[in-house]
Design a protein around this motif. Structure first.
Motif, PDB file in Angstrom:
ATOM      1  N   ARG A  29       1.066  -1.193  -0.042  1.00  0.00           N
ATOM      2  CA  ARG A  29       0.088   0.137   0.007  1.00  0.00           C
ATOM      3  C   ARG A  29       0.857   1.390  -0.107  1.00  0.00           C
ATOM      4  O   ARG A  29       1.984   1.321   0.674  1.00  0.00           O
ATOM      5  CB  ARG A  29      -1.061  -0.054   1.355  1.00  0.00           C
ATOM      6  CG  ARG A  29      -1.980  -1.178   1.261  1.00  0.00           C
ATOM      7  CD  ARG A  29      -2.959  -0.818   2.429  1.00  0.00           C
ATOM      8  NE  ARG A  29      -3.694  -1.995   2.338  1.00  0.00           N
ATOM      9  CZ  ARG A  29      -4.805  -2.190   3.559  1.00  0.00           C
ATOM     10  NH1 ARG A  29      -4.526  -1.491   4.524  1.00  0.00           N
ATOM     11  NH2 ARG A  29      -5.463  -3.269   3.318  1.00  0.00           N
ATOM     12  N   PRO A  30       0.408   2.284  -0.519  1.00  0.00           N
ATOM     13  CA  PRO A  30       1.050   3.553  -0.888  1.00  0.00           C
ATOM     14  C   PRO A  30       1.030   4.190   0.603  1.00  0.00           C
ATOM     15  O   PRO A  30       0.132   4.321   1.338  1.00  0.00           O
ATOM     16  CB  PRO A  30       0.658   4.404  -1.955  1.00  0.00           C
ATOM     17  CG  PRO A  30      -0.917   3.964  -1.987  1.00  0.00           C
ATOM     18  CD  PRO A  30      -0.695   2.367  -1.810  1.00  0.00           C
ATOM     19  N   THR A  31       2.322   4.853   0.918  1.00  0.00           N
ATOM     20  CA  THR A  31       2.042   5.750   2.223  1.00  0.00           C
ATOM     21  C   THR A  31       1.240   6.891   2.172  1.00  0.00           C
ATOM     22  O   THR A  31       1.842   7.836   1.102  1.00  0.00           O
ATOM     23  CB  THR A  31       3.671   5.975   2.727  1.00  0.00           C
ATOM     24  OG1 THR A  31       4.150   4.712   2.839  1.00  0.00           O
ATOM     25  CG2 THR A  31       3.593   6.581   4.024  1.00  0.00           C
TER      26      THR A  31
ATOM     27  N   LYS B  36      -8.038  10.290  -7.821  1.00  0.00           N
ATOM     28  CA  LYS B  36      -7.332   9.360  -7.516  1.00  0.00           C
ATOM     29  C   LYS B  36      -6.053   9.851  -6.759  1.00  0.00           C
ATOM     30  O   LYS B  36      -5.081   8.847  -6.909  1.00  0.00           O
ATOM     31  CB  LYS B  36      -6.883   8.733  -8.911  1.00  0.00           C
ATOM     32  CG  LYS B  36      -8.079   8.038  -9.855  1.00  0.00           C
ATOM     33  CD  LYS B  36      -8.812   7.250  -9.359  1.00  0.00           C
ATOM     34  CE  LYS B  36      -9.936   6.760 -10.136  1.00  0.00           C
ATOM     35  NZ  LYS B  36     -10.954   5.748  -9.587  1.00  0.00           N
ATOM     36  N   LYS B  37      -6.397  10.604  -5.650  1.00  0.00           N
ATOM     37  CA  LYS B  37      -5.036  10.948  -4.971  1.00  0.00           C
ATOM     38  C   LYS B  37      -5.673  11.853  -3.976  1.00  0.00           C
ATOM     39  O   LYS B  37      -6.860  12.286  -3.927  1.00  0.00           O
ATOM     40  CB  LYS B  37      -4.230  11.834  -5.880  1.00  0.00           C
ATOM     41  CG  LYS B  37      -4.614  13.065  -6.315  1.00  0.00           C
ATOM     42  CD  LYS B  37      -3.461  13.818  -6.947  1.00  0.00           C
ATOM     43  CE  LYS B  37      -3.886  15.113  -7.474  1.00  0.00           C
ATOM     44  NZ  LYS B  37      -2.853  15.888  -8.111  1.00  0.00           N
TER      45      LYS B  37
ATOM     46  N   GLU C  96      -9.596  20.725  -6.466  1.00  0.00           N
ATOM     47  CA  GLU C  96      -8.791  20.796  -7.581  1.00  0.00           C
ATOM     48  C   GLU C  96     -10.111  20.008  -8.713  1.00  0.00           C
ATOM     49  O   GLU C  96     -10.104  20.780  -9.872  1.00  0.00           O
ATOM     50  CB  GLU C  96      -8.004  19.481  -7.557  1.00  0.00           C
ATOM     51  CG  GLU C  96      -6.912  19.965  -6.581  1.00  0.00           C
ATOM     52  CD  GLU C  96      -5.622  18.884  -6.879  1.00  0.00           C
ATOM     53  OE1 GLU C  96      -5.730  18.058  -7.592  1.00  0.00           O
ATOM     54  OE2 GLU C  96      -4.899  19.073  -6.141  1.00  0.00           O
ATOM     55  N   CYS C  97     -11.054  19.166  -8.649  1.00  0.00           N
ATOM     56  CA  CYS C  97     -11.920  18.870  -9.340  1.00  0.00           C
ATOM     57  C   CYS C  97     -13.194  19.324  -9.382  1.00  0.00           C
ATOM     58  O   CYS C  97     -14.175  19.473 -10.286  1.00  0.00           O
ATOM     59  CB  CYS C  97     -11.782  17.366  -9.843  1.00  0.00           C
ATOM     60  SG  CYS C  97     -12.623  16.491  -8.527  1.00  0.00           S
TER      61      CYS C  97
ATOM     62  N   MET D 107     -10.690  24.203   5.667  1.00  0.00           N
ATOM     63  CA  MET D 107      -9.784  23.390   4.564  1.00  0.00           C
ATOM     64  C   MET D 107      -9.223  22.421   5.167  1.00  0.00           C
ATOM     65  O   MET D 107      -8.908  22.200   6.402  1.00  0.00           O
ATOM     66  CB  MET D 107      -8.604  24.276   4.124  1.00  0.00           C
ATOM     67  CG  MET D 107      -8.939  25.392   3.325  1.00  0.00           C
ATOM     68  SD  MET D 107     -10.217  25.364   1.959  1.00  0.00           S
ATOM     69  CE  MET D 107      -8.990  24.423   0.635  1.00  0.00           C
ATOM     70  N   GLY D 108      -9.076  21.052   4.339  1.00  0.00           N
ATOM     71  CA  GLY D 108      -8.715  19.785   5.016  1.00  0.00           C
ATOM     72  C   GLY D 108      -7.955  18.855   3.842  1.00  0.00           C
ATOM     73  O   GLY D 108      -7.771  19.421   2.694  1.00  0.00           O
ATOM     74  N   ASP D 109      -7.884  17.818   4.123  1.00  0.00           N
ATOM     75  CA  ASP D 109      -7.019  17.008   3.191  1.00  0.00           C
ATOM     76  C   ASP D 109      -7.827  15.501   3.392  1.00  0.00           C
ATOM     77  O   ASP D 109      -8.221  14.905   4.247  1.00  0.00           O
ATOM     78  CB  ASP D 109      -5.648  16.687   3.568  1.00  0.00           C
ATOM     79  CG  ASP D 109      -4.879  16.057   2.596  1.00  0.00           C
ATOM     80  OD1 ASP D 109      -5.569  15.813   1.280  1.00  0.00           O
ATOM     81  OD2 ASP D 109      -3.867  15.603   2.807  1.00  0.00           O
TER      82      ASP D 109
END
Length: 388
Positions: free
Chosen positions: A54-56, A86-87, A104-105, A77-79
């Motif tokens: 799995r990617p970190t 896909k990110k 972004e989209c 704002m958050g993450d």
């Protein structure tokens, strides 16, 4: 006879491996078998991959307020992970609409979400669980039940049917002993709001009325005058005095004479109850000056000069009321400025009659050189003052 030697057995005859042709058939088989194309490998989503593959994820960012939502919207704002990008991308949390939007989209990742945080900020210690979330209205110590009782209100458009209904009968049976106090406190709050008074003056007026009402000595008297007098005394005690005329303008029809009599009655009753004189506070002309100057639209230089003149007038033996002295000082200062104010406007702003302002100005005129500061007007400029 000798028999010929037997030759060794060659073993089972193996057929050659099948070869793949363009028509996708096996030639060595008597019946051609079609071959299906193998499916192409697909990439698994990150949550289905093994733990070691799995990617970190990037470190989570701390939520910070943003002004992207415009006025009236609480946007942070958050993450978060965006399925379209896909990110992990930055997302905006619009709490007024309940949406979580990718920056972004523009994809709405979550809609109509419920905000489970506190409705206001608390400065209590978090370890003691003193978070005042959804605890109801504030209690009033002046009422018997603390102001937390339930009152059944009339439905819209119902007049006589409400009293005959079951709810109306139960409401009348459980009579509230603090009903008169609640109405009095509401009237005091309305008068204070119209005058722009702070909450401390409202609370002091409520305390004064509660003490007078406990003595059972205000029956048969003008209720509006009593409430206006309580507010007038509270303003005096909190060093934010108001004139009787200003109190009378919001007293629901009570006259100045009635308010004055009610004030004297309340002071007398409380002094007898406490056994000592009641502190009312001293009225100074400077307590009214800034408010009067603001009403007239005077500039800061003229206001400062008027304040200094009022302070110097206290050293003189001028037997006039503080309100009259403040009006006369304003009239004197405006004569020396470029923006002169007529006597009629000063009378309307201060509530002092024009004749009273003239008489007070007549008493202050001999001391004009001592009252007016040199930074505002020189001695030769004082000659522009009109002679009373």
């Amino acid at each position: 006879r000798h028999r010929p030697h037997a030759l060794p057995s060659p073993g089972p005859i193996r057929s050659p491996p099948p070869t793949r042709q363009t028509d996708r058939t096996i030639l060595s088989s008597p019946h051609p078998i079609p071959l299906r194309p193998l499916p192409l490998p697909r990439a698994l989503p990150p949550n289905r991959l093994p733990a070691r593959h799995r990617p970190t994820p990037p470190p989570a960012r701390r939520e910070a307020p943003s002004e992207a939502g415009g006025a009236g919207r609480a946007v942070k704002m958050g993450d978060s992970y965006c399925q379209d990008c896909k990110k992990h991308t930055e997302v905006a949390f619009d709490h007024s609409a309940g949406d979580t939007v990718c920056t972004e989209c523009g994809l709405v990742l979550e809609a109509h979400s419920v905000d489970e945080t506190s409705e206001w900020r608390t400065f209590a210690n978090e370890s003691n669980d003193n978070d005042p979330v959804r605890v109801g209205g504030p209690s009033n110590p002046l009422l018997t039940d603390g102001g937390l009782s339930t009152v059944i209100a009339k439905p819209n458009g119902a007049h006589g049917d409400f009293l005959s209904s079951s709810l109306g009968r139960w409401q009348n049976r459980g009579s509230n002993p603090d009903r008169s106090l609640i109405l009095a406190f509401r009237t005091i709050a309305n008068m204070a709001d119209r005058l722009g008074l702070v909450a401390t003056i409202k609370d002091r007026a409520n305390e004064i009325y509660k003490k007078v009402e406990d003595l059972k000595s205000i029956r048969g008297r003008n209720q509006d005058a009593i409430l206006a007098a309580c507010l007038y005394i509270a303003c005096r005690q909190e060093d934010r005095p108001r004139t009787v005329k200003e109190i009378c303008s919001v007293a629901n029809g009570a006259t100045k004479k009635e308010i004055g009599r009610a004030k004297e009655f309340i002071v007398k009753q409380l002094e007898v109850e406490m056994g000592q004189s009641m502190e009312m506070g001293t009225i100074h002309a400077g307590d009214f000056l800034r408010r009067f100057c603001s009403t007239l639209g005077m500039n800061n230089t003229a206001v400062k000069a008027a304040q200094e003149a009022v302070q110097r007038s206290e050293e003189l033996d001028i037997r006039r009321s503080p309100i009259s002295i403040a009006a006369a000082v304003i009239y004197m200062i405006t004569q020396l400025s470029e923006d002169k104010k007529p006597l009629k406007d000063i009378s309307l702003a201060t509530g002092v009659a024009e004749g009273t302002i003239r008489n007070s100005y007549k008493d202050l005129y001999p001391y004009a050189a001592r009252l007016i500061p040199n930074s505002y007007a020189k001695e030769e400029d004082l000659k522009n003052l009109c002679t009373p």
